[in-house]
Design an enzyme around this catalytic site. Structure first.
Site, PDB file in Angstrom:
ATOM      1  N   ARG A 298       0.809  -1.138   0.011  1.00 33.24           N
ATOM      2  CA  ARG A 298       0.323   0.182  -0.059  1.00 33.24           C
ATOM      3  C   ARG A 298       0.770   1.231  -0.182  1.00 33.24           C
ATOM      4  NH1 ARG A 298      -4.899  -1.843   4.001  1.00 33.24           N
ATOM      5  NH2 ARG A 298      -6.168  -2.984   2.236  1.00 33.24           N
ATOM      6  N   TYR A 439      -6.194  -1.156  -6.945  1.00 42.29           N
ATOM      7  CA  TYR A 439      -5.592  -2.333  -6.257  1.00 42.29           C
ATOM      8  C   TYR A 439      -4.854  -1.944  -4.745  1.00 42.29           C
ATOM      9  CZ  TYR A 439      -1.147  -1.045  -9.000  1.00 42.29           C
ATOM     10  OH  TYR A 439      -0.139  -0.590  -9.636  1.00 42.29           O
ATOM     11  N   GLU A 440      -4.541  -3.165  -4.248  1.00 38.87           N
ATOM     12  CA  GLU A 440      -4.039  -3.270  -2.916  1.00 38.87           C
ATOM     13  C   GLU A 440      -4.915  -2.430  -1.956  1.00 38.87           C
ATOM     14  OE1 GLU A 440      -1.846  -5.305  -2.597  1.00 38.87           O
ATOM     15  OE2 GLU A 440      -0.834  -5.177  -4.532  1.00 38.87           O
ATOM     16  N   GLY A 441      -6.541  -2.400  -2.272  1.00 37.82           N
ATOM     17  CA  GLY A 441      -7.499  -1.815  -1.592  1.00 37.82           C
ATOM     18  C   GLY A 441      -8.010  -0.533  -2.214  1.00 37.82           C
TER      19      GLY A 441
END
Length: 597
Positions: A298, A439-441
């Site tokens: 992140r 992506y990655e949340g």
């Protein structure tokens, strides 16, 4: 088409003056990060980014990764670039010396990674995921797994992935259904399919080490029943070399809006009797281990936002200086001028420049705080620094990537109609960076993490400590005899109060009305990003004024003050409106019934 040029002067300013590289270099384990070593690293990284990676960026976008019968081929030049990248030691920059790394601080790795991402976003994703996998194994893997895999991963001979998402389980990790069946020899057989796996298959390295979330037969339901496994593409023989293929295959790769040279794979595990996997740490603790990778990733994705802002700004700036169109406003029959002369183009460029600098400063400060959290000899200092990092990582990830979309879009606008034409390169930055907020949340996931785990859970303790530091700095601004700093002080004061009001409303309301606070979570994250970015810009302006007062005539410092003034007038001024959206906006979000949409 202009090539990337690393903004070394601004990077060095932020490292030294805002993020405190000199203080970090005094921490145990960080002594190698002396000023001359750091400058040499940045200069060499700039040469590699500018001379090797940037020229491949447009090539990668045009050619893309190609899939054929389970194999993936990267665009021309990528294989040679990756080999040189690994041989030059860039994969090992901040890895543990025990496994062949250079052990340099995260604060040194941050500007280096920014250069890779600005120069060639698609290429940078491969070492980014490998670095995250390395970190998870270092912190959670057994001695045998570390011995077997870390050396080759750190050297770049092998790469790593994160296998989380499934067709029926996107962000809802409780729905993960990939199975891990134990063998008598202590290994497991893995069965399932994963999607959206960045560099899940490629031709850059001899082996790919997949870290895979799966459930054992006795696992409880939900997220508490997830375990983490190492699943190599090729089994590793007794001599440490790749041997027989594992039961892992790439089914296909996705056709995407951007980052065309980064293969996004659909991976199948266990089609021929079960892929061999090895448990990382303890059974049913996979999610917490995966979050080690997620937090590293992140932050790295937040750096993608920073890098996209910088690259889009550079391309727009260069075009605006070269493009001749129109006369200077207010002059009849005057000579034709470059469009950078026109006030609205200058406004757009200042917006791009200010957000690039603010996001860089905030990200580097968080990187330096990560080093303090890991290396400071005082346990209390380590805990306080880690709390700050935990609070700010969703902001770095969410805010930086969201503004990168705005900045890249503005870059197309600066180009006018030519920005919509692929050959200018401006459109690629928007296409490439659009995924970074997902992506990655997603931004919504980052925002809910921020207001829930990072604020409400501890009653706003760390958040209010940050507010206090901001207020202390603004008091220092108030005492300056300078019109620009006075304007910054006024806007910053309003921004701090807006952030404090909205944040403390969230802390007070979260337990009783989580839907209302969640409805305002993303506006709050954006508010936090703007004020935190403005905080760093205000710090930079104070330092720049001190240098000018000390006799410096370097135009860099005057530009710092003016850019901070722009940020305050045009971006910090959004804070009060965002705060109102947080505290008063839930009704408009939630009032309609589903069938009214």
């Amino acid at each position: 088409m202009s090539e990337y040029r690393a903004p070394l002067r601004d990077m060095q300013f932020v490292l030294r003056e805002l993020a405190g590289i000199g203080e970090v270099a005094l921490l145990p384990g960080c002594e190698e990060a002396s000023a001359d070593v750091v400058d040499a690293i940045l200069e060499e990284a700039a040469k590699f980014a500018e001379g090797v990676l940037s020229p491949l960026n447009a090539v990668g976008d045009r050619e893309g990764a190609l899939f054929h019968d389970g194999a993936v081929t990267l665009p021309d030049g990528f294989g040679d670039a990756y080999k040189l990248f690994a041989e030059s030691g860039w994969t090992a920059l901040n890895c543990e010396p025990e496994w062949g790394g250079q052990g340099l601080p995260k604060l040194v790795a941050a500007p280096v990674s920014e250069m890779w991402k600005s120069a060639n976003h698609a290429f940078s994703l491969c070492p980014m995921l490998t670095s995250s996998a390395i970190e998870a194994l270092v912190l959670s893997g057994s001695d045998e797994l570390k011995r077997k895999y870390l050396g080759k991963m750190v050297s770049g001979e092998w790469t790593g992935t994160m296998n989380i998402t499934e067709p029926g389980a996107g962000s809802d990790l409780a729905a993960v259904s990939t199975r891990a069946v134990p063998n008598d020899d202590g290994a497991y057989r893995i069965f399932g399919q994963k999607i959206f796996i960045t560099y899940g298959e490629h031709d850059l390295a001899d082996n790919i080490i997949h870290l895979v979330l799966a459930r054992t037969p006795t696992a409880p339901e939900g997220i508490k029943g997830i375990s983490l496994f190492v699943v190599p593409k090729f089994m590793v023989d007794a001599s440490g070399r790749p041997g027989e293929p594992n039961d892992v295959r790439c089914v296909s790769i996705e056709h995407k809006l951007g980052i065309h040279a980064s293969p996004t794979a659909i991976m199948a595990f266990g089609d021929r009797g079960g892929a061999t996997g090895y448990l990382v740490g303890e059974e049913n603790h996979g999610l917490e281990y995966m979050f080690i990778m997620m937090n590293a990733a992140r932050f790295a994705v937040g750096m993608e936002g920073v890098s996209a802002c910088e690259r889009a700004y550079q391309r727009a700036r260069d075009y605006a200086k070269e493009r001749i169109q129109g006369t200077d406003i207010g002059l009849r029959n005057g000579p034709k001028v470059s469009i950078i002369t026109h006030p609205d183009v200058r406004r757009m460029l200042m917006s791009m420049k200010a957000q690039a600098e603010a996001s860089r400063a905030l990200a580097y400060v968080v990187a330096g705080t990560q080093d303090r959290a890991h290396h400071h000899p005082d346990p209390l200092q380590r805990r306080q620094n880690q709390a700050f990092v935990d609070l700010l990582i969703p902001v770095v990830k969410g805010w930086s990537t969201e503004i990168s979309i705005e900045v890249a879009s503005t870059g197309i606008q600066v180009h006018g109609g030519m920005g919509f034409i692929e050959e200018t390169g401006a459109a690629q930055h928007l296409r490439d960076t659009r995924i970074s907020a997902i992506y990655e949340g997603t931004t919504g996931i980052q925002a809910n993490d921020l207001i829930g785990r990072k604020m409400a859970r501890e009653g706003g303790k760390t958040f209010n400590a940050v507010i206090d530091v901001m207020r202390s700095l603004n008091a220092e601004l108030a005492g300056q005899d300078n019109a620009h700093l006075a304007a910054i002080h006024k806007r910053f004061a309003a921004g701090i109060e807006a952030l404090s009001k909205a944040g403390n409303w969230i802390v007070a309301t979260y337990a009783t009305d989580v839907r209302a606070t969640s409805a305002g979570a993303v506006p709050f994250l954006m508010l936090f990003g703007i004020v935190a970015g403005g905080w760093q810009m205000a710090r930079a302006a104070l330092i720049a004024k001190a240098r000018i007062d000390g006799g410096s005539s370097d135009p860099f410092y005057q530009a710092k003050i003016i850019t901070a003034r722009y940020f305050a007038d045009h971006l910090m001024s959004r804070a009060e409106g965002l705060a109102s959206s947080v505290t008063d906006g839930a009704t408009g979000v939630m009032a309609l019934a589903d069938d009214q949409f």
